[in-house]
Design a protein around this motif. Structure first.
Motif, mmCIF file in Angstrom:
data_model
loop_
_atom_site.group_PDB
_atom_site.id
_atom_site.type_symbol
_atom_site.label_atom_id
_atom_site.label_comp_id
_atom_site.label_asym_id
_atom_site.label_seq_id
_atom_site.Cartn_x
_atom_site.Cartn_y
_atom_site.Cartn_z
ATOM 1 N N ILE A 156 -36.039 1.162 -51.314
ATOM 2 C CA ILE A 156 -36.676 0.157 -52.155
ATOM 3 C C ILE A 156 -38.110 0.651 -52.295
ATOM 4 C CG2 ILE A 156 -37.459 -2.230 -52.322
ATOM 5 C CD1 ILE A 156 -34.419 -2.067 -52.468
ATOM 6 N N VAL A 157 -38.491 1.021 -53.520
ATOM 7 C CA VAL A 157 -39.818 1.566 -53.786
ATOM 8 C C VAL A 157 -40.633 0.505 -54.519
ATOM 9 C CG1 VAL A 157 -41.110 3.384 -54.972
ATOM 10 C CG2 VAL A 157 -38.895 3.909 -53.924
ATOM 11 N N ILE A 158 -41.832 0.266 -54.005
ATOM 12 C CA ILE A 158 -42.743 -0.698 -54.632
ATOM 13 C C ILE A 158 -44.065 0.001 -54.948
ATOM 14 C CG2 ILE A 158 -41.739 -2.706 -53.463
ATOM 15 C CD1 ILE A 158 -44.359 -2.550 -51.648
ATOM 16 N N ASP A 159 -44.818 -0.611 -55.849
ATOM 17 C CA ASP A 159 -46.175 -0.129 -56.103
ATOM 18 C C ASP A 159 -47.172 -1.189 -55.635
ATOM 19 O OD1 ASP A 159 -46.368 -2.076 -58.138
ATOM 20 O OD2 ASP A 159 -46.050 -0.634 -59.758
ATOM 21 N N GLU A 160 -48.445 -0.947 -55.877
ATOM 22 C CA GLU A 160 -49.491 -1.855 -55.385
ATOM 23 C C GLU A 160 -49.440 -3.230 -56.052
ATOM 24 O OE1 GLU A 160 -50.830 0.043 -59.030
ATOM 25 O OE2 GLU A 160 -50.109 0.957 -57.191
ATOM 26 N N LYS A 161 -48.758 -3.336 -57.189
ATOM 27 C CA LYS A 161 -48.651 -4.624 -57.891
ATOM 28 C C LYS A 161 -47.322 -5.328 -57.595
ATOM 29 C CE LYS A 161 -51.709 -3.244 -61.590
ATOM 30 N NZ LYS A 161 -51.849 -2.949 -63.019
ATOM 31 N N GLN A 162 -46.600 -4.827 -56.597
ATOM 32 C CA GLN A 162 -45.315 -5.395 -56.193
ATOM 33 C C GLN A 162 -44.227 -5.242 -57.254
ATOM 34 O OE1 GLN A 162 -44.772 -6.819 -52.834
ATOM 35 N NE2 GLN A 162 -46.569 -5.524 -52.717
ATOM 36 N N VAL A 183 -44.283 9.138 -52.051
ATOM 37 C CA VAL A 183 -44.268 7.831 -51.391
ATOM 38 C C VAL A 183 -44.789 7.897 -49.966
ATOM 39 C CG1 VAL A 183 -42.298 7.028 -52.767
ATOM 40 C CG2 VAL A 183 -41.904 8.057 -50.508
ATOM 41 N N GLU A 184 -45.189 6.722 -49.509
ATOM 42 C CA GLU A 184 -45.475 6.482 -48.101
ATOM 43 C C GLU A 184 -44.324 5.612 -47.591
ATOM 44 O OE1 GLU A 184 -48.341 3.482 -45.562
ATOM 45 O OE2 GLU A 184 -49.024 4.167 -47.529
ATOM 46 N N CYS A 238 -40.545 1.792 -49.209
ATOM 47 C CA CYS A 238 -41.571 2.799 -49.469
ATOM 48 C C CYS A 238 -42.567 2.308 -50.502
ATOM 49 C CB CYS A 238 -40.933 4.083 -50.014
ATOM 50 S SG CYS A 238 -39.820 4.899 -48.874
ATOM 51 N N LYS A 239 -43.799 2.758 -50.355
ATOM 52 C CA LYS A 239 -44.837 2.461 -51.340
ATOM 53 C C LYS A 239 -45.099 3.717 -52.153
ATOM 54 C CE LYS A 239 -49.503 0.830 -51.991
ATOM 55 N NZ LYS A 239 -50.760 0.436 -51.371
ATOM 56 N N ALA A 240 -45.064 3.571 -53.461
ATOM 57 C CA ALA A 240 -45.352 4.702 -54.354
ATOM 58 C C ALA A 240 -46.848 5.002 -54.295
ATOM 59 C CB ALA A 240 -44.927 4.371 -55.774
ATOM 60 N N LEU A 243 -32.243 -5.509 -50.748
ATOM 61 C CA LEU A 243 -33.373 -5.950 -51.563
ATOM 62 C C LEU A 243 -33.984 -7.224 -50.987
ATOM 63 C CD1 LEU A 243 -35.155 -5.707 -54.082
ATOM 64 C CD2 LEU A 243 -33.350 -6.899 -55.363
ATOM 65 N N LYS A 244 -33.146 -8.172 -50.586
ATOM 66 C CA LYS A 244 -33.647 -9.419 -49.995
ATOM 67 C C LYS A 244 -34.356 -9.165 -48.664
ATOM 68 C CE LYS A 244 -30.224 -12.130 -52.433
ATOM 69 N NZ LYS A 244 -28.946 -12.843 -52.382
ATOM 70 N N GLN A 245 -33.821 -8.254 -47.859
ATOM 71 C CA GLN A 245 -34.466 -7.896 -46.591
ATOM 72 C C GLN A 245 -35.823 -7.228 -46.846
ATOM 73 O OE1 GLN A 245 -33.584 -8.798 -43.666
ATOM 74 N NE2 GLN A 245 -34.368 -7.362 -42.168
ATOM 75 N N ALA A 246 -35.893 -6.380 -47.864
ATOM 76 C CA ALA A 246 -37.163 -5.734 -48.217
ATOM 77 C C ALA A 246 -38.195 -6.782 -48.619
ATOM 78 C CB ALA A 246 -36.949 -4.723 -49.344
ATOM 79 N N LYS A 247 -37.781 -7.749 -49.416
ATOM 80 C CA LYS A 247 -38.696 -8.821 -49.833
ATOM 81 C C LYS A 247 -39.181 -9.607 -48.622
ATOM 82 C CE LYS A 247 -40.423 -11.637 -53.082
ATOM 83 N NZ LYS A 247 -41.744 -12.033 -52.668
#
Length: 178
Positions: free
Chosen positions: A30-36, A84-85, A111-113, A165-169
């Motif tokens: 699950i990859v996210i950015d700084e704006k979620q 990613v981090e 992970c954060k992009a 996805l729910k666990q990531a959230k």
């Protein structure tokens, strides 16, 4: 470190089990950015599993000499063009694709992009799966998984990935509230 890693064991409810002849060790994120915003791949396929348009987490097989983390970073660079981090491990979902006699061991990470650049897709990813990138909000991703669960392969993917996805959230919400 995530002290509440999700562990799921799922059966293939769409095709009959005849035999399983191989395991595949897989990394996914699950990859996210700084704006979620959340990043996924869209696959449009017409193969043994049938014709389907799908949403799926980015990732793929772990090569023999690779660590899970190295494989994850390679796969995300190839499919999303993302550096990613790794924030945390979300969990492991083992599931089956009875049609191709395979047991999947899916290792999921959050992970954060850090940046996006050029993708390095394989010819099959381009010509057979027509992979593209989806950038969605959390709610849009939930709706997209549910919409794509109208095919047999879509049902298997949604059963595996919606809990992740729910666990990531939940992980993101806990980290935000600290």
């Amino acid at each position: 470190m995530n002290k509440q890693e999700l562990k799921l064991h799922l059966q293939d409810t769409q095709w009959p089990l005849t035999y399983i002849d191989h395991d595949r060790n897989i990394v996914r994120a699950i990859v996210i950015d700084e704006k979620q915003n959340f990043y996924f791949v869209r696959a449009k396929r017409n193969d043994d599993f049938g014709e389907a348009t799908l949403i799926e987490t980015s990732g793929g097989g772990v090569e023999a000499s690779e660590s899970l983390e190295a494989a994850l970073k390679r796969e995300l660079k190839e499919e999303l063009g993302a550096n990613v981090e790794i924030i945390d491990k979300i969990g492991v979902v083992d599931d089956y694709y009875n049609l191709i006699h395979r047991h999947n061991i899916n290792n999921y990470y959050l992970c954060k992009a850090i940046s996006f650049g050029e993708k390095h897709l394989t010819p099959d990813e381009i010509n057979e799966f027509h992979l593209s990138t989806l950038k969605l909000s959390y709610d849009e991703a939930l709706r997209e998984y549910n919409r794509c669960a109208n095919t047999r392969i879509g049902k298997l993917i949604a059963a595996r990935e919606l809990p992740i996805l729910k666990q990531a959230k939940n992980l993101l919400d806990r980290k935000k509230n600290r």
